[in-house]
Write a protein that holds these residues in place. Structure first.
Motif, PDB file in Angstrom:
ATOM      1  N   THR A 153       0.834  -1.209   0.000  1.00  9.22           N
ATOM      2  CA  THR A 153       0.000   0.000   0.000  1.00  9.22           C
ATOM      3  C   THR A 153       0.864   1.254   0.000  1.00  9.22           C
ATOM      4  O   THR A 153       0.589   2.224  -0.725  1.00  9.22           O
ATOM      5  CB  THR A 153      -0.929   0.006   1.221  1.00  9.22           C
ATOM      6  N   GLN A 154       1.917   1.239   0.786  1.00 11.69           N
ATOM      7  CA  GLN A 154       2.809   2.394   0.858  1.00 11.69           C
ATOM      8  C   GLN A 154       3.569   2.592  -0.448  1.00 11.69           C
ATOM      9  O   GLN A 154       3.798   3.727  -0.874  1.00 11.69           O
ATOM     10  CB  GLN A 154       3.769   2.227   2.037  1.00 11.69           C
ATOM     11  N   VAL A 155       3.950   1.492  -1.109  1.00 13.88           N
ATOM     12  CA  VAL A 155       4.587   1.610  -2.420  1.00 13.88           C
ATOM     13  C   VAL A 155       3.621   2.284  -3.401  1.00 13.88           C
ATOM     14  O   VAL A 155       4.003   3.162  -4.178  1.00 13.88           O
ATOM     15  CB  VAL A 155       5.009   0.224  -2.954  1.00 13.88           C
ATOM     16  N   GLY A 156       2.343   1.884  -3.349  1.00 16.53           N
ATOM     17  CA  GLY A 156       1.343   2.511  -4.204  1.00 16.53           C
ATOM     18  C   GLY A 156       1.186   3.989  -3.921  1.00 16.53           C
ATOM     19  O   GLY A 156       1.005   4.799  -4.843  1.00 16.53           O
ATOM     20  N   VAL A 157       1.291   4.367  -2.633  1.00 15.55           N
ATOM     21  CA  VAL A 157       1.170   5.769  -2.261  1.00 15.55           C
ATOM     22  C   VAL A 157       2.336   6.577  -2.834  1.00 15.55           C
ATOM     23  O   VAL A 157       2.167   7.737  -3.249  1.00 15.55           O
ATOM     24  CB  VAL A 157       1.094   5.915  -0.734  1.00 15.55           C
ATOM     25  N   VAL A 158       3.527   5.975  -2.893  1.00 14.68           N
ATOM     26  CA  VAL A 158       4.685   6.664  -3.477  1.00 14.68           C
ATOM     27  C   VAL A 158       4.398   7.020  -4.938  1.00 14.68           C
ATOM     28  O   VAL A 158       4.633   8.154  -5.384  1.00 14.68           O
ATOM     29  CB  VAL A 158       5.951   5.790  -3.377  1.00 14.68           C
ATOM     30  N   PHE A 159       3.845   6.066  -5.692  1.00 12.43           N
ATOM     31  CA  PHE A 159       3.538   6.331  -7.093  1.00 12.43           C
ATOM     32  C   PHE A 159       2.352   7.287  -7.232  1.00 12.43           C
ATOM     33  O   PHE A 159       2.270   8.038  -8.207  1.00 12.43           O
ATOM     34  CB  PHE A 159       3.275   5.026  -7.830  1.00 12.43           C
ATOM     35  N   THR A 160       1.461   7.269  -6.253  1.00 12.62           N
ATOM     36  CA  THR A 160       0.380   8.261  -6.253  1.00 12.62           C
ATOM     37  C   THR A 160       0.959   9.665  -6.093  1.00 12.62           C
ATOM     38  O   THR A 160       0.506  10.616  -6.732  1.00 12.62           O
ATOM     39  CB  THR A 160      -0.613   7.973  -5.120  1.00 12.62           C
ATOM     40  N   GLY A 161       1.982   9.793  -5.244  1.00  9.87           N
ATOM     41  CA  GLY A 161       2.658  11.082  -5.096  1.00  9.87           C
ATOM     42  C   GLY A 161       3.259  11.563  -6.397  1.00  9.87           C
ATOM     43  O   GLY A 161       3.180  12.751  -6.733  1.00  9.87           O
ATOM     44  N   ALA A 162       3.845  10.627  -7.164  1.00  9.90           N
ATOM     45  CA  ALA A 162       4.381  10.997  -8.475  1.00  9.90           C
ATOM     46  C   ALA A 162       3.256  11.461  -9.402  1.00  9.90           C
ATOM     47  O   ALA A 162       3.414  12.431 -10.156  1.00  9.90           O
ATOM     48  CB  ALA A 162       5.118   9.812  -9.089  1.00  9.90           C
ATOM     49  N   GLY A 163       2.103  10.795  -9.310  1.00  9.75           N
ATOM     50  CA  GLY A 163       0.967  11.198 -10.128  1.00  9.75           C
ATOM     51  C   GLY A 163       0.453  12.581  -9.767  1.00  9.75           C
ATOM     52  O   GLY A 163       0.086  13.370 -10.646  1.00  9.75           O
ATOM     53  N   VAL A 164       0.437  12.891  -8.480  1.00 12.33           N
ATOM     54  CA  VAL A 164      -0.003  14.216  -8.040  1.00 12.33           C
ATOM     55  C   VAL A 164       0.975  15.287  -8.533  1.00 12.33           C
ATOM     56  O   VAL A 164       0.565  16.370  -8.979  1.00 12.33           O
ATOM     57  CB  VAL A 164      -0.130  14.266  -6.502  1.00 12.33           C
ATOM     58  N   GLY A 165       2.273  14.986  -8.481  1.00 13.82           N
ATOM     59  CA  GLY A 165       3.259  15.931  -8.999  1.00 13.82           C
ATOM     60  C   GLY A 165       3.075  16.181 -10.484  1.00 13.82           C
ATOM     61  O   GLY A 165       3.136  17.324 -10.951  1.00 13.82           O
ATOM     62  N   ALA A 166       2.822  15.118 -11.243  1.00 14.46           N
ATOM     63  CA  ALA A 166       2.595  15.269 -12.677  1.00 14.46           C
ATOM     64  C   ALA A 166       1.314  16.057 -12.957  1.00 14.46           C
ATOM     65  O   ALA A 166       1.254  16.849 -13.901  1.00 14.46           O
ATOM     66  CB  ALA A 166       2.529  13.891 -13.333  1.00 14.46           C
ATOM     67  N   LEU A 167       0.308  15.846 -12.120  1.00 16.37           N
ATOM     68  CA  LEU A 167      -0.935  16.603 -12.271  1.00 16.37           C
ATOM     69  C   LEU A 167      -0.684  18.092 -12.048  1.00 16.37           C
ATOM     70  O   LEU A 167      -1.170  18.943 -12.814  1.00 16.37           O
ATOM     71  CB  LEU A 167      -1.971  16.089 -11.274  1.00 16.37           C
ATOM     72  N   LEU A 168       0.092  18.431 -11.023  1.00 14.50           N
ATOM     73  CA  LEU A 168       0.428  19.832 -10.775  1.00 14.50           C
ATOM     74  C   LEU A 168       1.199  20.419 -11.954  1.00 14.50           C
ATOM     75  O   LEU A 168       0.934  21.557 -12.387  1.00 14.50           O
ATOM     76  CB  LEU A 168       1.248  19.951  -9.488  1.00 14.50           C
ATOM     77  N   GLY A 169       2.152  19.657 -12.491  1.00 10.20           N
ATOM     78  CA  GLY A 169       2.910  20.134 -13.646  1.00 10.20           C
ATOM     79  C   GLY A 169       2.022  20.413 -14.844  1.00 10.20           C
ATOM     80  O   GLY A 169       2.205  21.410 -15.543  1.00 10.20           O
ATOM     81  N   SER A 170       1.044  19.540 -15.067  1.00  9.28           N
ATOM     82  CA  SER A 170       0.119  19.747 -16.186  1.00  9.28           C
ATOM     83  C   SER A 170      -0.713  21.011 -15.996  1.00  9.28           C
ATOM     84  O   SER A 170      -1.013  21.724 -16.959  1.00  9.28           O
ATOM     85  CB  SER A 170      -0.801  18.532 -16.329  1.00  9.28           C
ATOM     86  N   LEU A 171      -1.093  21.304 -14.753  1.00  9.36           N
ATOM     87  CA  LEU A 171      -1.868  22.514 -14.482  1.00  9.36           C
ATOM     88  C   LEU A 171      -1.030  23.774 -14.705  1.00  9.36           C
ATOM     89  O   LEU A 171      -1.540  24.802 -15.163  1.00  9.36           O
ATOM     90  CB  LEU A 171      -2.386  22.480 -13.046  1.00  9.36           C
TER      91      LEU A 171
END
Length: 410
Positions: A261-279
């Motif tokens: 679950t924590q490994v998945g959260v790490v990749f979720t953090g990467a997804g949130v960063g990419a979302l911010l970059g797209s905005l």
């Protein structure tokens, strides 16, 4: 005649055709997310072999790489709108065969192999046509905003998609495939309703050339454009590191005793960063030159990457993943906007597919090599090697006059 003449700025979301294009793509991508998780799980359920699951996923990638150059040449010849619609219908029918065969008790690995290969080929053809058509639908002035909006949605799906896919699979292992089949048909219907032309008018006086000659013509045009050529080679180098990074981060997280679950959260953090970059991408793309964004991205990645190995806890690994993932979408929007705008419509499919094949092949090579590299030198050491690789790319970009002088108006 190309259709990239500047148009007065207007809200993308008030454009009927863009809403249809994005809506169909959003539904289709959600279906793909569900199937991406469900397919290897289904293979393991049928065979008990993770190796077989890897082969099925590998066949999809192989089909995309093998067919990439030909797909670009074909979408430059064919009607792009019709091509995209039939690709969606074809992918929908292919996907539907999985739950139908399962219900009949006839589902086996040969069918899944065939679906992977044929689906990968149709996906490659669809993507080549989709990328080539976008400038004709939204116009040159709206390209950065359009690409950023698509990036926002893709990254939002990346964040929530795994959870939705898990829920769908829990409802029934064939539910994701049924949903994906319907999503392809919904995408085809949305494309059918788009009113804008997907390509410029073509001259019909030239004698038809062989497919290989068409591919060569596209590659020749690409090679004569130093900005696109140089940035494509740098992107391929960055994609090599990106392909290796997925397994590397998993191994580093496990070394910090992170649970799944924590490994998945790490990749979720990467997804949130990419979302911010797209905005942030539309604003920063207008404010800074393409060359500066390229150099900045590579240096940020090079300086941030060692912290993956230095992070003492899994949640600090998440912070690194978030920070490193912000810059790439910004640069990608700037680069794709530039490339799509300056490439003539008649060769856009070939140029786009050539670059996608180059970067996709580099990412696949990095993915395949990462397992052996981790086993040979260990995850922390590989992290520093890849950081050094990124630093070399950043130095090359910084010293390149072509990169430094690149602007959106070249």
């Amino acid at each position: 005649m190309d259709t990239l003449t500047p148009t007065p700025p207007r809200s993308l979301w008030r454009q009927h055709d863009f809403r249809l294009l994005v809506g169909g793509r959003l539904i289709s991508q959600l279906g793909d997310q569900l199937q991406f998780l469900a397919l290897p799980l289904l293979v393991v359920a049928l065979t008990g072999s993770s190796t077989q699951a890897g082969v099925v996923l590998g066949l999809q990638t192989a089909a995309q790489l093998v067919f990439g150059l030909a797909a670009g040449a074909l979408v430059d010849r064919w009607n792009r709108k019709a091509t995209m619609i039939w690709c969606e219908i074809g992918r929908g029918l292919l996907t539907a065969t999985i739950p139908v065969a399962a219900a009949a008790g006839a589902l086996g690995m040969p069918q899944l192999y065939a679906v992977a290969v044929l689906g990968g080929a149709l996906s490659t053809l669809f993507q080549a046509a989709n990328s080539s058509a976008l400038p004709n639908i939204v116009g040159r002035s709206d390209l950065p905003a359009a690409l950023a909006a698509m990036g926002v949605m893709s990254n939002a799906l990346r964040i929530v998609g795994a959870s939705v896919a898990g829920i769908a699979y829990a409802l029934g292992r064939l539910v994701p495939f049924a949903f994906n089949a319907v999503s392809f048909l919904a995408s085809a219907a949305a494309l059918r309703a788009v009113r804008a032309g997907f390509q410029a008018e073509r001259a019909t006086t030239a004698a038809p050339r062989a497919l290989v000659a068409d591919i060569g013509h596209g590659l020749s045009w690409l090679w004569r454009k130093p900005v696109i050529r140089t940035l494509a080679l740098l992107d391929a180098g960055d994609s090599l590191r990106f392909g290796a990074g997925y397994l590397l981060i998993i191994m580093l997280a496990q070394g910090l005793h992170a649970n799944p679950t924590q490994v998945g959260v790490v990749f979720t953090g990467a997804g949130v960063g990419a979302l911010l970059g797209s905005l942030l991408a539309p604003t920063l793309t207008r404010r800074f030159a393409l060359g500066k964004l390229s150099i900045t991205m590579l240096w940020v990645e090079a300086l941030a990457f060692p912290f993956y190995a230095l992070a003492p806890t899994w949640w600090l690994l998440l912070v690194v993943a978030f920070a490193e993932s912000v810059v790439s979408p910004i640069y990608n929007v700037a680069l794709d906007s530039y490339r799509l705008a300056v490439t003539p419509d008649a060769v856009r499919g070939r140029v786009t597919s050539a670059i996608d094949t180059l970067t996709g092949g580099a990412a696949a090579l990095g993915t395949m090599a990462s397992g052996a590299a981790v086993a040979l030198i260990g995850a922390p050491t590989l992290t520093f090697v890849l950081a050094g690789w990124l630093a070399c790319l950043a130095i090359v970009a910084t010293l390149s006059r072509t990169v430094r002088a690149a602007t959106a108006t070249d």
